[in-house]
Design an enzyme around this catalytic site. Structure first.
Site, mmCIF file in Angstrom:
data_model
loop_
_atom_site.group_PDB
_atom_site.id
_atom_site.type_symbol
_atom_site.label_atom_id
_atom_site.label_comp_id
_atom_site.label_asym_id
_atom_site.label_seq_id
_atom_site.Cartn_x
_atom_site.Cartn_y
_atom_site.Cartn_z
ATOM 1 N N LYS A 12 0.821 -1.211 0.000
ATOM 2 C CA LYS A 12 0.000 0.000 0.000
ATOM 3 C C LYS A 12 0.866 1.278 0.000
ATOM 4 O O LYS A 12 0.442 2.308 -0.484
ATOM 5 C CB LYS A 12 -0.934 0.031 1.220
ATOM 6 C CG LYS A 12 -1.921 -1.114 1.325
ATOM 7 C CD LYS A 12 -3.042 -0.996 0.323
ATOM 8 C CE LYS A 12 -4.123 -2.060 0.534
ATOM 9 N NZ LYS A 12 -3.689 -3.444 0.281
HETATM 10 C C1 LIG Z 1 -4.069 -4.483 -0.491
HETATM 11 C C2 LIG Z 1 -3.220 -5.698 -0.555
HETATM 12 C C3 LIG Z 1 -3.377 -6.652 -1.594
HETATM 13 C C4 LIG Z 1 -4.447 -6.546 -2.659
HETATM 14 O O1 LIG Z 1 -4.240 -5.485 -3.554
HETATM 15 P P1 LIG Z 1 -5.465 -4.932 -4.414
HETATM 16 O O2 LIG Z 1 -4.932 -3.746 -5.121
HETATM 17 O O3 LIG Z 1 -6.546 -4.609 -3.439
HETATM 18 O O4 LIG Z 1 -5.865 -6.022 -5.358
HETATM 19 C C5 LIG Z 1 -2.526 -7.741 -1.611
HETATM 20 N N1 LIG Z 1 -1.590 -7.912 -0.655
HETATM 21 C C6 LIG Z 1 -1.412 -7.026 0.352
HETATM 22 C C7 LIG Z 1 -0.383 -7.292 1.394
HETATM 23 C C8 LIG Z 1 -2.213 -5.889 0.435
HETATM 24 O O5 LIG Z 1 -2.030 -5.021 1.448
#
Ligand SMILES: *Cc1c(COP(=O)(O)O)cnc(C)c1O
Length: 494
Positions: free
Chosen positions: A112
């Site tokens: 993120k």
């Molecule tokens: C948010 C997240 C995802 C998923 O990503 P999206 O963009 O929502 O598909 C996968 N792995 C981790 C560790 C995340 O924080």
């Protein structure tokens, strides 16, 4: 380049305006009106650039109303200053069978950060460009990861403040510590009595309360969110697909023009959609493989064309993918069909019945690009153990879900597994998968134990939590949230 809604009202706005607004007035998502195109010279030109320089090259294809200086400043504040613990920002580790694109070297040790470090900079710059005088207060309800990443991204960003609500009993000890020790002059972190739904419905109620919005507007404050449907969160993610390709060229793993595949652990469909944009721009991509956990609504959709959220919800060891409504899929449907009326119809069916069917023609077009697979927790844990014994690589559970899909896929060529979290962030599940006894051990003991098997050390952001000052200890009832937001918005000036 202008931005339009996926649901077809005739709004046409700049990228700065789209980033400030977040959601279109008709409830749709903003998408670029046309797809910018790049050629192999552009891609080869990235080879000798830093990640920051690569980011500017890619971002300026989409953010045409930002100047070169705007973008350079935003990117430097997001990815410079030693905030990432790897100088490559998003390094690629080339292993025997696959390469791993590590997106977790940012301040909160999860992917993120790649978007939430840059979004606040793009937003703050957008406020300046559009002459917006209001202060923007970002409200976030979090079940853990997003809240901390948003706090780190928005801390001390001019003309913004951020308030994060987390469920009193709904986050891990590390996640809570990460948030309650948050520094910054424009931040507030509040525990809400109840679960995540209480925190989230409280925030939603504030967003739809026209009375409080009007009162705040009078005081020069607008409310906004940092959620994953904002264009300013998606566009930073396109960069690392190009960056990974340039790195594979530099490592002689591929030759210019070779098609590669990315396997992406997916929840809200933001990360993998950024890969689709990169491909649509001209990056040589063979397949984008969507990897899910037991909440496999996307696996079913990508194989049958039927999106059906009416199903059991599972809490898994890859919690950031425990999602049944993948909001960013709407953008893909728009780009594949070019038909906003159809998209609006499907989204209405999703809201009313929880289900829609795109039919065989659209499905065929999607399948030309996307493949899909899923793993339950048992298979995910086994994958973590296997990769450790084969490659001495410690993967977090989200990454392991993708890795298993990569191993099961055939004929997809040179493959990049997109790694979305540091194993330290999910130390309990990882150690459990590696056969350690985790019972009764506290988080810091587990971090130390994992550091004895992993070649990478404990990330500074997690190690530094031990003994850090608690700066936020307020706990409120759900019905107090509105007043808390109001006081924070008008009282604490930066
Ligand atoms: C948010 C997240 C995802 C998923 O990503 P999206 O963009 O929502 O598909 C996968 N792995 C981790 C560790 C995340 O924080």
């Amino acid at each position: 380049m202008k931005y339009i809604s996926t649901r077809g009202n005739n709004q046409k706005i700049t990228s700065a305006e789209a980033i400030i607004k977040g959601l279109a007035d008709d409830g749709g998502l903003f998408v670029p009106e046309e797809m910018p195109k790049v050629d192999m010279d552009f891609i080869e030109g990235l080879r000798n650039l830093s990640y920051q320089e690569r980011a500017v090259m890619v971002l300026k294809q989409f953010l045409t109303d930002y100047t070169q200086e705007d973008l350079e400043g935003c990117v430097e504040r997001a990815y410079g200053n030693g905030k990432f613990d790897n100088k490559d920002i998003a390094p690629v580790k080339a292993l025997k069978d696959v390469s791993v694109l590590e997106l977790w070297h940012g301040p909160t040790s999860a992917f993120k950060d790649m978007a939430l470090q840059l979004l606040p900079q793009l937003l703050s710059t957008a406020l300046g460009k559009t002459g917006e005088k209001n202060e923007v207060v970002i409200l976030v309800a979090t079940s853990g990861d997003t809240g901390k990443a948003a706090l780190e991204g928005f801390r001390d960003v001019p003309q913004t403040k951020i308030m994060v609500f987390y469920p009193d009993n709904g986050v891990s000890r590390i996640q809570r510590l990460q948030m309650v020790t948050q520094k910054g002059g424009n931040v507030s972190v509040i525990a809400v009595k109840g679960n995540f739904d209480d925190a989230q419905s409280g925030v939603k109620a504030i967003f739809s309360n026209q009375g409080i919005k009007a009162q705040l507007m009078e005081k020069g404050v607008s409310l906004s969110s940092a959620n994953s449907i904002n264009w300013g969160r998606l566009v930073p993610q396109i960069v690392y697909y190009f960056s990974a390709y340039a790195d594979l060229l530099n490592k002689d793993r591929i030759k210019a023009g070779d098609k590669i595949s990315f396997v992406v652990p997916t929840g809200n469909f933001g990360d993998i959609l950024a890969g689709y944009y990169a491909m649509a721009m001209g990056l040589p991509v063979n397949k984008l493989v969507c990897a899910s956990n037991s909440n496999n609504v996307l696996t079913d959709f990508l194989t049958t064309g039927i999106y059906d959220r009416n199903r059991a919800f599972y809490k898994t060891i890859s919690p950031s993918m425990d999602i049944l409504i993948s909001s960013n899929l709407e953008r893909l449907l728009y780009h594949i069909t070019g038909d906003a009326n159809k998209v609006a119809g499907w989204m209405q069916q999703l809201a009313e019945e929880g289900c829609y069917n795109v039919g065989p023609e659209v499905l065929d077009k999607i399948k030309a690009v996307f493949a899909a697979d899923w793993s339950d927790d048992e298979a995910t844990g086994k994958q973590i153990a296997d990769e450790y014994s084969k490659e001495k690589y410690v993967a977090d559970p989200h990454t392991a879900v993708a890795w298993r899909a990569a191993e099961k896929a055939s004929g997809i060529g040179e493959t990049v597994v997109v790694s979305t979290a540091s194993p330290y962030k999910f130390n309990e599940s990882v150690l459990n998968a590696l056969g350690h006894d985790i019972n009764g051990k506290d988080e810091f003991t587990l971090l130390d134990e994992l550091a004895r098997v992993n070649t990478d050390g404990i990330p500074a952001g997690l190690a530094g939590l031990k003994g850090a000052d608690i700066l936020h200890s307020r706990v409120v009832d759900k019905n107090e949230m509105k007043n808390v937001v109001f006081d924070f918005s008008i009282n604490t000036k930066q």
